[in-house]
Design an enzyme around this catalytic site. Structure first.
Site, mmCIF file in Angstrom:
data_model
loop_
_atom_site.group_PDB
_atom_site.id
_atom_site.type_symbol
_atom_site.label_atom_id
_atom_site.label_comp_id
_atom_site.label_asym_id
_atom_site.label_seq_id
_atom_site.Cartn_x
_atom_site.Cartn_y
_atom_site.Cartn_z
ATOM 1 N N LYS A 21 0.838 -1.197 0.000
ATOM 2 C CA LYS A 21 0.000 0.000 0.000
ATOM 3 C C LYS A 21 0.884 1.263 0.000
ATOM 4 C CE LYS A 21 -3.892 -2.328 2.304
ATOM 5 N NZ LYS A 21 -4.892 -2.257 3.378
ATOM 6 N N TYR A 61 -12.426 -3.090 -3.221
ATOM 7 C CA TYR A 61 -12.945 -3.128 -1.849
ATOM 8 C C TYR A 61 -14.473 -3.112 -1.841
ATOM 9 C CZ TYR A 61 -8.436 -2.570 0.565
ATOM 10 O OH TYR A 61 -7.186 -2.765 1.093
ATOM 11 N N ASN A 124 -1.944 -0.083 7.284
ATOM 12 C CA ASN A 124 -1.503 -1.463 7.535
ATOM 13 C C ASN A 124 -0.648 -2.075 6.431
ATOM 14 O OD1 ASN A 124 -3.629 -1.829 5.823
ATOM 15 N ND2 ASN A 124 -4.837 -3.144 7.168
ATOM 16 N N HIS A 127 -1.818 -5.408 1.364
ATOM 17 C CA HIS A 127 -3.078 -6.103 1.103
ATOM 18 C C HIS A 127 -2.756 -7.532 0.711
ATOM 19 C CE1 HIS A 127 -6.890 -7.369 -0.563
ATOM 20 N NE2 HIS A 127 -6.225 -7.765 -1.639
ATOM 21 N N GLU A 138 -9.650 -10.325 -7.797
ATOM 22 C CA GLU A 138 -8.743 -9.176 -7.639
ATOM 23 C C GLU A 138 -7.639 -9.183 -8.697
ATOM 24 O OE1 GLU A 138 -7.441 -9.441 -3.573
ATOM 25 O OE2 GLU A 138 -9.451 -9.041 -2.794
HETATM 26 N N1 LIG Z 1 -11.793 0.910 11.263
HETATM 27 C C1 LIG Z 1 -10.988 1.175 10.250
HETATM 28 N N2 LIG Z 1 -10.465 2.392 10.160
HETATM 29 C C2 LIG Z 1 -9.659 2.699 9.162
HETATM 30 N N3 LIG Z 1 -9.293 1.830 8.185
HETATM 31 C C3 LIG Z 1 -9.780 0.594 8.243
HETATM 32 C C4 LIG Z 1 -10.647 0.185 9.258
HETATM 33 N N4 LIG Z 1 -10.933 -1.105 9.034
HETATM 34 C C5 LIG Z 1 -10.305 -1.444 7.934
HETATM 35 N N5 LIG Z 1 -9.599 -0.466 7.453
HETATM 36 C C6 LIG Z 1 -8.806 -0.471 6.265
HETATM 37 O O1 LIG Z 1 -9.551 -1.099 5.231
HETATM 38 C C7 LIG Z 1 -8.868 -2.200 4.757
HETATM 39 C C8 LIG Z 1 -9.787 -3.226 4.325
HETATM 40 O O2 LIG Z 1 -10.342 -3.840 5.403
HETATM 41 P P1 LIG Z 1 -10.478 -5.360 5.370
HETATM 42 O O3 LIG Z 1 -11.542 -5.647 6.346
HETATM 43 O O4 LIG Z 1 -10.586 -5.882 3.974
HETATM 44 O O5 LIG Z 1 -9.091 -5.752 5.974
HETATM 45 P P2 LIG Z 1 -8.021 -6.701 5.363
HETATM 46 O O6 LIG Z 1 -8.659 -7.734 4.505
HETATM 47 O O7 LIG Z 1 -7.126 -7.137 6.466
HETATM 48 O O8 LIG Z 1 -7.181 -5.671 4.464
HETATM 49 P P3 LIG Z 1 -6.885 -5.728 2.917
HETATM 50 O O9 LIG Z 1 -8.172 -6.066 2.236
HETATM 51 O O10 LIG Z 1 -6.368 -4.349 2.630
HETATM 52 O O11 LIG Z 1 -5.863 -6.812 2.797
HETATM 53 C C9 LIG Z 1 -7.933 -2.593 5.889
HETATM 54 O O12 LIG Z 1 -6.771 -3.247 5.446
HETATM 55 C C10 LIG Z 1 -7.579 -1.269 6.494
HETATM 56 O O13 LIG Z 1 -6.500 -0.658 5.808
HETATM 57 N N1 LIG Z 2 -12.060 -1.040 10.315
HETATM 58 C C1 LIG Z 2 -11.319 -0.993 9.199
HETATM 59 C C2 LIG Z 2 -11.337 -2.073 8.321
HETATM 60 C C3 LIG Z 2 -10.565 -2.001 7.191
HETATM 61 N N2 LIG Z 2 -9.798 -0.908 6.940
HETATM 62 C C4 LIG Z 2 -8.972 -0.809 5.740
HETATM 63 O O1 LIG Z 2 -9.556 -1.513 4.690
HETATM 64 C C5 LIG Z 2 -8.691 -2.535 4.228
HETATM 65 C C6 LIG Z 2 -9.450 -3.714 3.750
HETATM 66 O O2 LIG Z 2 -10.186 -4.296 4.783
HETATM 67 P P1 LIG Z 2 -10.344 -5.854 4.909
HETATM 68 O O3 LIG Z 2 -11.495 -6.104 5.819
HETATM 69 O O4 LIG Z 2 -10.372 -6.424 3.555
HETATM 70 O O5 LIG Z 2 -9.062 -6.294 5.704
HETATM 71 P P2 LIG Z 2 -7.698 -6.977 5.200
HETATM 72 O O6 LIG Z 2 -8.141 -7.967 4.188
HETATM 73 O O7 LIG Z 2 -6.881 -5.860 4.645
HETATM 74 O O8 LIG Z 2 -7.079 -7.571 6.406
HETATM 75 C C7 LIG Z 2 -7.794 -2.826 5.360
HETATM 76 O O9 LIG Z 2 -6.595 -3.444 5.027
HETATM 77 C C8 LIG Z 2 -7.596 -1.441 5.899
HETATM 78 O O10 LIG Z 2 -6.670 -0.738 5.109
HETATM 79 C C9 LIG Z 2 -9.791 0.160 7.804
HETATM 80 O O11 LIG Z 2 -9.101 1.124 7.568
HETATM 81 N N3 LIG Z 2 -10.556 0.096 8.932
HETATM 82 MG MG LIG Z 3 -9.520 -7.461 2.875
#
Ligand SMILES: Nc1ncnc2c1ncn2[C@@H]1O[C@H](COP(=O)(O)OP(=O)(O)OP(=O)(O)O)[C@@H](O)[C@H]1O
Ligand SMILES: Nc1ccn([C@@H]2O[C@H](COP(=O)(O)OP(=O)(O)O)[C@@H](O)[C@H]2O)c(=O)n1
Ligand SMILES: [Mg+2]
Length: 167
Positions: A21, A61, A124, A127, A138
């Site tokens: 990212k 997303y 974080n 991805h 994706e």
């Molecule tokens: N409460 C939050 N506040 C700010 N950003 C979040 C939050 N929850 C998720 N994100 C961001 O949105 C991303 C997507 O959330 P996601 O739930 O898909 O998490 P993830 O699958 O771990 O991350 P990614 O899809 O980016 O690999 C998160 O990676 C995080 O960067």
């Molecule tokens: N509460 C959350 C959940 C996701 N995110 C962001 O959204 C990204 C995608 O969320 P996700 O649920 O797919 O989490 P990851 O797949 O990234 O673990 C996250 O990696 C976060 O960058 C966030 O900022 N705040």
């Molecule tokens: Mg995710």
């Protein structure tokens, strides 16, 4: 003693989308992140640097696009270039998720990418696709077919046990 390694049959392989990212790019973490996947033995079959558009991101997303925090995610993910990659290997989707760690870096174990390089959910670093179906979707979003290379890696017989298909 020499080991004889029978040539492997062509196996159904798994792929996943990993992205560094904008914070990972800005913090010069790209090399270290690639290194972890190489070190594990996975094979890189696609890689590029790009600026994500808001449209591409909302497709990527689509599961969180309606969440209240999505505008923050959009601002974060379009703030600078990302590195997108496709990695190949046995069980690569699940293994990559474990290597990356939970979404919130504050909860991620040391030793995972997020546990070593982040402490806030909104920064974080990486991805990783969370399912094989999600990965296919994706990869199709971020890459054209001709950007993925099907190459033979010479260590293949030393990273995958030849009899795996027969078990
Ligand atoms: N409460 C939050 N506040 C700010 N950003 C979040 C939050 N929850 C998720 N994100 C961001 O949105 C991303 C997507 O959330 P996601 O739930 O898909 O998490 P993830 O699958 O771990 O991350 P990614 O899809 O980016 O690999 C998160 O990676 C995080 O960067
Ligand atoms: N509460 C959350 C959940 C996701 N995110 C962001 O959204 C990204 C995608 O969320 P996700 O649920 O797919 O989490 P990851 O797949 O990234 O673990 C996250 O990696 C976060 O960058 C966030 O900022 N705040
Ligand atoms: Mg995710």
């Amino acid at each position: 003693m020499w080991l004889t390694l029978p040539s492997l049959p062509v196996r159904a392989t798994e792929h996943t989308l990993i992205a560094v990212k904008p914070d990972g790019v800005q913090r010069r973490l790209v090399g270290q992140i690639i290194h972890r996947f190489e070190q594990r033995g996975f094979k890189l079959v696609g890689l590029k640097m790009m600026q994500a558009s808001e449209d591409l991101l909302s497709e990527h997303y689509r599961e969180i696009v309606k969440k209240p925090f999505y505008p923050l995610v959009r601002a974060y993910m379009t703030a600078g270039p990302v590195i997108v990659m496709v990695w190949e290997g046995s069980n690569v989707v699940q293994s990559s998720r474990k290597m990356v760690g939970p979404t919130n870096g504050a909860e991620a174990q040391a030793g995972t990418i997020r546990g070593d390089f982040s402490f806030h959910v909104g920064r974080n670093v990486v991805h990783a696709s969370d399912s094989t179906e999600g990965a296919q979707r994706e990869i199709g979003l971020w890459f054209q077919e001709n950007e993925l290379l099907n190459w033979e890696s010479c260590d293949q017989d030393w990273t995958i046990e030849a009899n795996e298909d027969k078990q």
